[in-house]
Scaffold this active site. Structure first.
Site, short mmCIF file in Angstrom:
data_model
loop_
_atom_site.label_atom_id
_atom_site.label_comp_id
_atom_site.label_asym_id
_atom_site.label_seq_id
_atom_site.Cartn_x
_atom_site.Cartn_y
_atom_site.Cartn_z
N TYR A 152 0.96 -1.42 -0.11
CA TYR A 152 0.07 -0.03 -0.04
C TYR A 152 0.80 1.19 -0.16
O TYR A 152 0.66 2.31 -0.64
CB TYR A 152 -1.03 -0.18 1.18
CG TYR A 152 -1.68 1.33 1.31
CD1 TYR A 152 -2.52 1.73 0.35
CD2 TYR A 152 -1.36 2.18 2.32
CE1 TYR A 152 -3.02 3.20 0.70
CE2 TYR A 152 -2.03 3.52 2.49
CZ TYR A 152 -2.87 3.93 1.52
OH TYR A 152 -3.42 5.20 1.62
N ARG A 224 -11.65 13.10 2.09
CA ARG A 224 -12.68 12.38 2.66
C ARG A 224 -14.09 12.09 2.19
O ARG A 224 -14.50 10.92 2.05
CB ARG A 224 -12.62 12.65 4.22
CG ARG A 224 -11.48 12.52 5.17
CD ARG A 224 -10.97 11.39 5.36
NE ARG A 224 -9.86 11.29 5.98
CZ ARG A 224 -8.99 10.46 6.27
NH1 ARG A 224 -9.14 9.11 6.06
NH2 ARG A 224 -7.85 10.32 7.01
N GLU A 332 -14.00 -1.64 5.95
CA GLU A 332 -13.73 -0.22 5.66
C GLU A 332 -15.24 -0.07 4.56
O GLU A 332 -15.61 -0.83 4.10
CB GLU A 332 -12.62 -0.17 4.48
CG GLU A 332 -12.69 1.54 4.11
CD GLU A 332 -10.88 1.80 3.61
OE1 GLU A 332 -10.02 1.30 4.28
OE2 GLU A 332 -11.16 2.09 2.29
C1 3EB Z 1 -7.64 5.63 6.01
O1 3EB Z 1 -8.63 6.25 6.45
C2 3EB Z 1 -8.10 4.42 5.54
O2 3EB Z 1 -4.81 5.67 -0.33
O3 3EB Z 1 -6.71 6.23 -1.58
C3 3EB Z 1 -8.96 5.19 2.40
C4 3EB Z 1 -9.44 5.60 1.57
C5 3EB Z 1 -7.64 4.81 2.74
C6 3EB Z 1 -8.45 5.99 0.28
C7 3EB Z 1 -6.41 5.85 -0.41
C8 3EB Z 1 -6.77 5.03 1.77
C9 3EB Z 1 -7.08 5.70 0.62
O4 3EB Z 1 -6.39 6.06 6.04
C10 3EB Z 1 -7.21 3.92 3.90
#
Ligand code: 3EB
Length: 343
Positions: A152, A224, A332
Site C-alpha cells: 500500500y 474524505r 472499510e
Molecule cells: C484511511 O482512513 C483508510 O490511499 O486512496 C481510505 C481511502 C484509505 C483511500 C487511498 C486510503 C485511501 O486512511 C485508508
C-alpha cells in the site's frame, strides 16, 4: 420517441447519474442500454473488456447470498472511447474511465501506479475533464511487505510521484478508495468532470494528505469525501472510511467496534457536508449506496446485523471480501449519496 418515454418511465426519479445495484443476471441487459456509463462486477478476477469500456470486473469476491452488479446510468446517450489502455465512457458531463495495469515482477507496483496516474492525469486533461471527482484503486497483496515496504505504501509513492510530476499536488484531491483484491492486476477507475467539486474533510480525522510519514513515505492523496454539483443534481462521494481517529487505527482486533467507529466517521462526514451545503442528507442511514469491504469472511454475519442496526436495513449495500490498506483494519466502507430532486 415512444420507446424513449417508456424508458424514462422505467428509471428512478433521480437526476443525472444514478448508481444502483441490480441482480447480476441482468448485467447483459444493462449493458445493452445506451445510457449506461459503467457496469461493475465483483468476482474472483480483475478484468476490463477490450470491446466495451463501460464494463469492469474487480477481484473482490462478493459475500453473502445476493449477487449484484453496480450500474451507473445517466440520462444522456453515452459516447465510448479509449486512449491506449485507458478506456472511457462519457455523457458529455461525466467521464468514467478505467485502466488495468499489469505488474511485471516484484517492485513493479510503484512504477505501475505512477504510469497509471500519469496516464489518467494526461487523458482527463486532453478530454477536457480536468477535475477528478472520485477514484478507486484496487490491487492484490496490499499488506504484503516487499523490500521492507508494505505494498500500500509503495502504491502511495507511485501515485504521489505522478501527481508531483504533473504539477497537480496542490489541486483538490478526489475522494478515493484503496483496497486489496484477491486477483492480479492494478485496476484504477474514476469519475472526472470539467468543473470541480468540493472536497470535504472529516473533523475527527487528520487529513490523509497530512498523515505522519509513518503510514507511507509519500502522502496518500485523497479527500474524505467530494460533493459534486452536476448540472442535473448533487452527489456526495464518500471515500473508503474505516476505524481511524486522528491518524490512528482504533479497536485493533475488534470487528464490531471498528464498524461502530466507522459509522461515527461516516456520520461526521455527513454532518460536515451539511454544514457546508444543507442537503436532504441528515444521517448516514439516508445514504444511497454503500460498499462494505470485509477482511475476514467469518465476520460477515456479525457485520451485517450491526450494519442494519447502525444505519438502516433499507440502505443498499454489498459486502465484498477484501484486504484493507492497513493490516490492523478489519473493514472499510465507501458510500454514495444522490440528493433527490425537488418535486
Ligand atoms: C484511511 O482512513 C483508510 O490511499 O486512496 C481510505 C481511502 C484509505 C483511500 C487511498 C486510503 C485511501 O486512511 C485508508
Amino acid at each position: 420517441m415512444s420507446a424513449q418515454i417508456q424508458d424514462l418511465g422505467f428509471s428512478r426519479a433521480v437526476p443525472g447519474l444514478d448508481i444502483f445495484y441490480a441482480a447480476e443476471s441482468s448485467a447483459d441487459r444493462w449493458l445493452s442500454d445506451d445510457s449506461v456509463l459503467a457496469l461493475i462486477r465483483f468476482s474472483t478476477r480483475t478484468e476490463v473488456s477490450a470491446e466495451d469500456p463501460r464494463f469492469i470486473s474487480i477481484g473482490l469476491p462478493p459475500l453473502g447470498p445476493q449477487r449484484y452488479v453496480e450500474v451507473w446510468r445517466t440520462r444522456l446517450p453515452v459516447i465510448r472511447g479509449h486512449d491506449g489502455d485507458l478506456h472511457y465512457a462519457t455523457d458529455g458531463e461525466i467521464l468514467f474511465g478505467s485502466l488495468l495495469l499489469e505488474e511485471h515482477g516484484n517492485g513493479a507496483l510503484e512504477g505501475a501506479a505512477r504510469a497509471g496516474y500519469s496516464k489518467i492525469l494526461k487523458v482527463t486533461q486532453d478530454l477536457g475533464f480536468d477535475h477528478l471527482v472520485r477514484l478507486w484503486n484496487y490491487f492484490p497483496g496490499i499488506n504484503l511487505e516487499i523490500d521492507a515496504l508494505e505494498r500500500y505504501r509503495t502504491f502511495c509513492v507511485g501515485r504521489y510521484e505522478a501527481f508531483a510530476a504533473s504539477g497537480h499536488l496542490r489541486q483538490r484531491h478526489a475522494a478515493a478508495s484503496a483496497i486489496g483484491t484477491h486477483a492480479p492486476g492494478l485496476l484504477l477507475y474514476f469519475l472526472a468532470a470539467s468543473k470541480p467539486g468540493m472536497p470535504i474533510e472529516n473533523p475527527r480525522q487528520v487529513s490523509a494528505f497530512r498523515y505522519p510519514k509513518v503510514y507511507a513515505p509519500r502522502h496518500p492523496l485523497f479527500s474524505r469525501a467530494m460533493l459534486k454539483q452536476w448540472d442535473a443534481g448533487t452527489h456526495l462521494y464518500i471515500s473508503g472510511t474505516a476505524s481511524v481517529v486522528g491518524h490512528r487505527t482504533c479497536h485493533v482486533g475488534d470487528t464490531l467496534e471498528q464498524l461502530r467507529e466507522t459509522a461515527r466517521n461516516l456520520e461526521a462526514i455527513v454532518s460536515r457536508t451539511h454544514e457546508l451545503q444543507p442537503l436532504a442528507l441528515k444521517s448516514a442511514a439516508q445514504l444511497s449506496l454503500a460498499k462494505v469491504y470485509v477482511r475476514r469472511a467469518e465476520d460477515l454475519f456479525r457485520i451485517q446485523s450491526e450494519f442494519d442496526r447502525l444505519f438502516s436495513p433499507a440502505l443498499p449495500r454489498t459486502y465484498l471480501l477484501a484486504d484493507i490498506c492497513r493490516s490492523d483494519l478489519l473493514l472499510e466502507i465507501d458510500a454514495f449519496y444522490c440528493e433527490p430532486t425537488a418535486s
